[in-house]
Design a protein around this motif. Sequence first.
Motif, PDB file in Angstrom:
ATOM      1  N   LYS A 147       0.815  -1.223   0.000  1.00 48.01           N
ATOM      2  CA  LYS A 147       0.000   0.000   0.000  1.00 48.01           C
ATOM      3  C   LYS A 147       0.848   1.273   0.000  1.00 48.01           C
ATOM      4  O   LYS A 147       0.347   2.330  -0.367  1.00 48.01           O
ATOM      5  CB  LYS A 147      -0.958  -0.007   1.191  1.00 48.01           C
ATOM      6  N   HIS A 170      -5.811   4.982  -4.995  1.00 51.75           N
ATOM      7  CA  HIS A 170      -6.386   3.847  -4.253  1.00 51.75           C
ATOM      8  C   HIS A 170      -7.326   4.303  -3.128  1.00 51.75           C
ATOM      9  O   HIS A 170      -7.710   3.508  -2.275  1.00 51.75           O
ATOM     10  CB  HIS A 170      -5.286   2.951  -3.681  1.00 51.75           C
ATOM     11  N   GLU A 171      -7.684   5.576  -3.156  1.00 54.58           N
ATOM     12  CA  GLU A 171      -8.703   6.055  -2.213  1.00 54.58           C
ATOM     13  C   GLU A 171     -10.065   5.554  -2.704  1.00 54.58           C
ATOM     14  O   GLU A 171     -10.222   5.216  -3.880  1.00 54.58           O
ATOM     15  CB  GLU A 171      -8.695   7.581  -2.137  1.00 54.58           C
ATOM     16  N   ARG A 172     -11.026   5.501  -1.800  1.00 60.04           N
ATOM     17  CA  ARG A 172     -12.360   4.967  -2.133  1.00 60.04           C
ATOM     18  C   ARG A 172     -13.441   5.928  -1.648  1.00 60.04           C
ATOM     19  O   ARG A 172     -13.285   6.542  -0.586  1.00 60.04           O
ATOM     20  CB  ARG A 172     -12.555   3.622  -1.440  1.00 60.04           C
ATOM     21  N   GLY A 229     -10.154   3.503   1.585  1.00 63.03           N
ATOM     22  CA  GLY A 229      -8.981   3.378   0.725  1.00 63.03           C
ATOM     23  C   GLY A 229      -7.710   3.808   1.435  1.00 63.03           C
ATOM     24  O   GLY A 229      -7.674   3.959   2.657  1.00 63.03           O
ATOM     25  N   ALA A 280      -8.391   4.834 -11.020  1.00 60.59           N
ATOM     26  CA  ALA A 280      -8.747   3.651 -10.224  1.00 60.59           C
ATOM     27  C   ALA A 280      -9.654   2.709 -11.007  1.00 60.59           C
ATOM     28  O   ALA A 280      -9.422   1.492 -11.042  1.00 60.59           O
ATOM     29  CB  ALA A 280      -9.427   4.073  -8.926  1.00 60.59           C
ATOM     30  N   GLN A 300     -16.127   1.148  -3.427  1.00 63.07           N
ATOM     31  CA  GLN A 300     -14.731   1.182  -3.864  1.00 63.07           C
ATOM     32  C   GLN A 300     -14.509   2.173  -5.004  1.00 63.07           C
ATOM     33  O   GLN A 300     -13.459   2.813  -5.079  1.00 63.07           O
ATOM     34  CB  GLN A 300     -14.288  -0.212  -4.318  1.00 63.07           C
TER      35      GLN A 300
END
Length: 188
Positions: A82, A109-111, A116, A134, A170
């Motif tokens: 990560k 990779h944030e959600r 994320g 993403a 996501q």
Amino acid sequence: QAYETMVALTVMLQRAHPYTHGHLERVGRLAEDVGRRLGLPASRASLLRRAAVLPDIGKIGIDEEILDKPAKLTDAEYEHVKQHSDFGAKILSHSDRFRAIVPWIRHHHERPDGNGYPQRLRDDQIPLESKVIAVSDAYDAMAGTEKRTYRDAMTPDEAIAELERCSGSQFDQRVVKVFIEALRGGPL
């Protein structure tokens, strides 16, 4: 010249991990198309295409044994992987030319649901370009033609179903909708 250097580093990563070979080109093309469909000006959509080939540049700082591991990662290994978004942002931040895309790389990779990484941003806190990267990256990772060591490829329909299933948690709902329209060749 700085962009060419970053692409060269990405190609080095591709050589170490052949499954990424065509993946980056497809992700860039898809991201630009989706960006245009979302109303980004042509110059920004073009910049998004360039950024979409660079989000994994930070994997250069990740242990090779972990990246190549054919089994499920341990929690500690996953925490290590990560870090690649922060590593990539740090690499790119050393050049004025990349300053605009650094947040896109850091936050890809944030959600929307806040689960994320690296900063657990939520929905509107996440740059639109990060959301596009993403979705484009996830779709091609699921349905791409390159063989992954850890799973078989999905069909395009299975990958679309997975994007829809994860839409709103996501992945950004609007980006998923526009992405699917782009895949199906709907008008701009």
